[in-house]
Write a protein that holds these residues in place. Sequence first.
Motif, mmCIF file in Angstrom:
data_model
loop_
_atom_site.group_PDB
_atom_site.id
_atom_site.type_symbol
_atom_site.label_atom_id
_atom_site.label_comp_id
_atom_site.label_asym_id
_atom_site.label_seq_id
_atom_site.Cartn_x
_atom_site.Cartn_y
_atom_site.Cartn_z
ATOM 1 N N LYS A 209 7.935 -2.070 12.502
ATOM 2 C CA LYS A 209 8.857 -1.208 13.239
ATOM 3 C C LYS A 209 8.903 -1.526 14.730
ATOM 4 O O LYS A 209 9.763 -1.014 15.447
ATOM 5 N N THR A 210 7.990 -2.386 15.195
ATOM 6 C CA THR A 210 8.038 -2.765 16.609
ATOM 7 C C THR A 210 9.290 -3.582 16.909
ATOM 8 O O THR A 210 9.757 -3.616 18.054
ATOM 9 N N TYR A 211 9.856 -4.241 15.887
ATOM 10 C CA TYR A 211 11.087 -5.009 16.090
ATOM 11 C C TYR A 211 12.288 -4.091 16.364
ATOM 12 O O TYR A 211 13.319 -4.545 16.860
ATOM 13 N N ASP A 212 12.140 -2.804 16.019
ATOM 14 C CA ASP A 212 13.186 -1.819 16.316
ATOM 15 C C ASP A 212 12.899 -1.070 17.610
ATOM 16 O O ASP A 212 13.549 -0.062 17.911
ATOM 17 N N GLY A 213 11.902 -1.547 18.360
ATOM 18 C CA GLY A 213 11.567 -0.905 19.623
ATOM 19 C C GLY A 213 10.614 0.264 19.503
ATOM 20 O O GLY A 213 10.390 0.979 20.480
ATOM 21 N N LYS A 214 10.039 0.476 18.312
ATOM 22 C CA LYS A 214 9.104 1.574 18.102
ATOM 23 C C LYS A 214 7.668 1.075 18.271
ATOM 24 O O LYS A 214 7.408 -0.127 18.304
ATOM 25 N N ARG A 215 6.744 2.018 18.381
ATOM 26 C CA ARG A 215 5.343 1.633 18.515
ATOM 27 C C ARG A 215 4.803 1.107 17.200
ATOM 28 O O ARG A 215 5.366 1.369 16.126
ATOM 29 N N ALA A 216 3.703 0.382 17.264
ATOM 30 C CA ALA A 216 3.062 -0.118 16.053
ATOM 31 C C ALA A 216 2.457 1.037 15.263
ATOM 32 O O ALA A 216 2.017 2.051 15.830
ATOM 33 N N ASN A 217 2.465 0.904 13.945
ATOM 34 C CA ASN A 217 1.807 1.873 13.079
ATOM 35 C C ASN A 217 0.300 1.641 13.081
ATOM 36 O O ASN A 217 -0.190 0.625 13.581
ATOM 37 N N THR A 218 -0.414 2.585 12.487
ATOM 38 C CA THR A 218 -1.872 2.478 12.363
ATOM 39 C C THR A 218 -2.256 2.533 10.892
ATOM 40 O O THR A 218 -1.745 3.374 10.147
ATOM 41 N N ILE A 219 -3.142 1.649 10.474
ATOM 42 C CA ILE A 219 -3.700 1.721 9.123
ATOM 43 C C ILE A 219 -4.901 2.665 9.181
ATOM 44 O O ILE A 219 -5.864 2.409 9.928
ATOM 45 N N LEU A 220 -4.831 3.738 8.435
ATOM 46 C CA LEU A 220 -5.842 4.787 8.513
ATOM 47 C C LEU A 220 -7.123 4.418 7.764
ATOM 48 O O LEU A 220 -7.180 3.413 7.059
ATOM 49 N N PHE A 221 -8.132 5.272 7.926
ATOM 50 C CA PHE A 221 -9.441 5.100 7.279
ATOM 51 C C PHE A 221 -10.047 3.730 7.613
ATOM 52 O O PHE A 221 -10.621 3.050 6.746
ATOM 53 N N ASP A 222 -9.884 3.320 8.894
ATOM 54 C CA ASP A 222 -10.430 2.035 9.353
ATOM 55 C C ASP A 222 -9.957 0.879 8.490
ATOM 56 O O ASP A 222 -10.715 -0.046 8.180
ATOM 57 N N SER A 223 -8.674 0.935 8.101
ATOM 58 C CA SER A 223 -8.029 -0.133 7.310
ATOM 59 C C SER A 223 -8.678 -0.322 5.936
ATOM 60 O O SER A 223 -8.589 -1.399 5.349
ATOM 61 N N GLU A 224 -9.258 0.740 5.417
ATOM 62 C CA GLU A 224 -9.882 0.630 4.091
ATOM 63 C C GLU A 224 -8.819 0.492 3.000
ATOM 64 O O GLU A 224 -7.774 1.143 3.048
ATOM 65 N N ILE A 225 -9.096 -0.362 2.028
ATOM 66 C CA ILE A 225 -8.253 -0.500 0.842
ATOM 67 C C ILE A 225 -8.991 0.190 -0.301
ATOM 68 O O ILE A 225 -10.093 -0.219 -0.676
ATOM 69 N N PHE A 226 -8.397 1.225 -0.850
ATOM 70 C CA PHE A 226 -9.055 2.023 -1.873
ATOM 71 C C PHE A 226 -8.865 1.395 -3.249
ATOM 72 O O PHE A 226 -7.822 0.806 -3.546
ATOM 73 N N GLU A 227 -9.864 1.529 -4.086
ATOM 74 C CA GLU A 227 -9.811 1.014 -5.450
ATOM 75 C C GLU A 227 -8.890 1.876 -6.308
ATOM 76 O O GLU A 227 -8.431 2.942 -5.884
ATOM 77 N N SER A 228 -8.648 1.432 -7.529
ATOM 78 C CA SER A 228 -7.648 2.080 -8.379
ATOM 79 C C SER A 228 -8.017 3.521 -8.737
ATOM 80 O O SER A 228 -7.142 4.390 -8.795
ATOM 81 N N GLU A 229 -9.291 3.797 -8.981
ATOM 82 C CA GLU A 229 -9.678 5.157 -9.386
ATOM 83 C C GLU A 229 -9.365 6.166 -8.288
ATOM 84 O O GLU A 229 -8.783 7.228 -8.547
ATOM 85 N N GLU A 230 -9.728 5.833 -7.044
ATOM 86 C CA GLU A 230 -9.443 6.749 -5.948
ATOM 87 C C GLU A 230 -7.944 6.808 -5.673
ATOM 88 O O GLU A 230 -7.394 7.857 -5.295
ATOM 89 N N THR A 231 -7.258 5.696 -5.887
ATOM 90 C CA THR A 231 -5.804 5.670 -5.727
ATOM 91 C C THR A 231 -5.125 6.606 -6.716
ATOM 92 O O THR A 231 -4.166 7.306 -6.362
ATOM 93 N N MET A 232 -5.605 6.630 -7.951
ATOM 94 C CA MET A 232 -5.019 7.545 -8.935
ATOM 95 C C MET A 232 -5.197 8.996 -8.513
ATOM 96 O O MET A 232 -4.331 9.834 -8.774
ATOM 97 N N ASN A 233 -6.281 9.306 -7.820
ATOM 98 C CA ASN A 233 -6.447 10.663 -7.302
ATOM 99 C C ASN A 233 -5.393 10.991 -6.245
ATOM 100 O O ASN A 233 -4.872 12.107 -6.186
#
Length: 263
Positions: A209-233
């Motif tokens: 979205k910075t290409y549209d003049g907006k600020r950069a987004n943030t990846i939450l939880f320190d950029s953690e990638i959650f496994e499938s079980e927690e994702t299903m929750n």
Amino acid sequence: MIRVLRRFRVAPLIRFISEAYTQLAEGTGMSKRLYIIHNNKKISPWHDICPFTDRPDELVMVNEIPRHHQEKREVNLWEPHNPIIQNTVLNKKTQERMPRVIHTPYSFNYGMIPQTWENPDTINPQTRLYGDNDPLDICELGRTMQPGYVCRVRVLGSFCVDDQGEMDWKILAMNSEEADRRGIKGLKEYREFLPGFIEEMMEWFRVYKTYDGKRANTILFDSEIFESEETMNVIRASHREYKGLISTDKWRQKKYWYQALNN
């Protein structure tokens, strides 16, 4: 960590196979509407498709944007039968609407999970953000899919984006047929199949979205990638929010289109 939700109810609506769904295009240009057809009738991709299957790591998705495309398309929550439409932006010079085009193409198929909703009226206790008022987004990492394609996908994981101040989960998945063929059961196998790709996706969502003049987004939880079980929750929690939406008059207040399948 994300709170585990142990109970949920599956709505008794359409159970799916890909061949049961077709697409119907009406109109042209920015007026084009793409409808999902089942049993020769228009149905809603948001309301009328059950997201859960008989496999605990599997979902149903509806694709909106094919891999390698740049035009932003999405399910319209307010029009009858919730068609997929072209997203538009205002041309500041001409004051006319024009197609919204993402600066860098999507490197994955991008769609939505039926019967989910990220609630914009309640602060999520884990992210401390309001939801983005949309169904859950899903990034399908397999072969190219056309808009409106409905298929089973294997859930691999997820990450969460602070998108301009709103909570926006990104569910990672691969169509079940391809996942079975490639022996991909989760994040571990996918990373062995295509090392570094998920991290590239996360960076794309951070800066696009910075290409549209907006600020950069943030990846939450320190950029953690959650496994499938927690994702299903996460998905079940969003499904519960959706059920709360349609079981009250809140959907009327927001002017969403909703009609019980049997009405």
